[in-house]
Scaffold this motif. Structure first.
Motif: not given
Length: 348
Positions: A76-87
């Motif tokens: 029940d943790i409501s955190l949307p997950i995003y994704w980013g890269n360095r390169n």
């Protein structure tokens, strides 16, 4: 009800090419501003072409995000997950812009790097600050990195299970002459002098061996990429395998890539290809432990680290000699000024 201190979670990683046409642009992106001969870059590119021009790292990050999404939802943790890269795509500035456009202002960041060093921790924090500066969002958004977890009990148990599985793949014959080699990415000795990288690696390996009941083990390094005149951490994994063969004291080796979160290019090229071929040539049976990847214990550990920062945990879990790492890095933590020409980039 109090407002949670964070409203999104960002998975931040190195990035890697998805197809052959991406390889050279990816490496040029990694090397921008660095004086590395093109011949050396093309040599590294061959590692990718050997596996069809695609690094496994992006797919593995997608799998981790899927597993973590389910793990957070189950608690029940409501955190949307995003994704980013360095390169490589999705690039960090694009991820930050997307989070901002979606209304998020206070973001927790999980970096796919386990141990403290300039390249494994501080540089990611510098990337975040640079991206915020470029986007003119330093006042509008905050991004806080989750603490280092090399001695979290769930990480240790994850890797202990990986080691047990690898040992089970080896024959009984020769088991009394087995050596376990923990591998990690080599870094310049000057960088190692500014951080706790070696100390943390030794501690993780020691705790894993304690959990499994291993006495004969060593810490070795792989993937060195700097110029010959620049000292880097040693010994190299292949050099050690050759020495063990020359001494005729070892019949089996278990390679444990403890320094890597997932089975990306450096693991499959340096260990599954080069080290495996050498082991076969010198007559040593080799087994390679999997990385943490999406092991349920490891995914659960990330959820627990998130809970810490959300104020949902009563204690910060850590075992061994050194206790839990800091949440906020000291100002000079892992500070290092890379020499020029810079080392050739790692292959992810």
């Amino acid at each position: 009800m109090n407002k949670p201190p964070y409203d999104a979670l960002l998975v931040l990683s190195f990035g890697g090419p998805e197809k052959p046409d991406d390889v050279i642009p990816f490496l040029e992106n990694v090397l921008r501003g660095r004086n590395v001969p093109r011949e050396r870059m093309l040599e590294v590119a061959e590692h990718y072409y050997h596996f069809g021009g695609k690094s496994p790292i992006n797919d593995q990050n997608r799998e981790l995000i899927d597993a973590l999404t389910a793990e957070l939802a189950a608690s029940d943790i409501s955190l949307p997950i995003y994704w980013g890269n360095r390169n490589w795509h999705p690039l960090l500035p694009d991820a930050i812009r997307q989070m901002y456009d979606d209304g998020h202002r206070s973001v927790l960041v999980f970096v796919t790097s386990i141990f403290s060093s300039y390249s494994g921790c501080r540089q990611y924090r510098e990337d975040i600050q640079r991206a915020l500066n470029e986007l003119n969002m330093t006042e509008e958004m905050s991004l806080d990195k989750i603490r280092t977890f090399y001695n979290h009990p769930d990480f240790i148990e994850t890797m202990a299970q990986r080691v047990r599985d690898a040992i089970a793949e080896l024959p009984e014959e020769g088991a009394q002459q087995r050596k376990v080699l923990f591998t990690a990415h080599s870094i310049p000795s000057a960088m190692a002098a500014t951080c706790a990288y070696e100390k943390q690696l030794h501690e993780s390996a020691r705790l894993i061996c304690e959990a499994v009941g291993i006495d004969d083990w060593a810490l070795v390094y792989q993937s060195r990429s700097g110029p010959p005149q620049q000292p880097w951490l040693e010994p190299d994994v292949c050099d050690v395998i050759q020495e063990l063969a020359d001494q005729k004291s070892t019949r089996q080796v278990v390679l444990v890539p403890v320094g890597f979160v997932s089975d990306h290019m450096e693991v499959i090229y340096d260990l599954d290809d080069e080290a495996a071929k050498l082991s076969e040539e010198v007559g040593i049976a080799m087994s390679r432990a999997k990385t943490a990847g999406t092991h349920p214990k490891f995914v659960g550990m990330i959820r627990k680290l998130v809970e810490e920062r959300l104020g949902l945990a009563t204690e910060k879990q850590a075992i061994g000699k050194f206790g839990a790492s800091h949440d906020v890095c000291p100002i000079d933590c892992c500070k290092y000024e890379p020499r020029r020409p810079a080392p050739v980039p790692p292959t992810k």
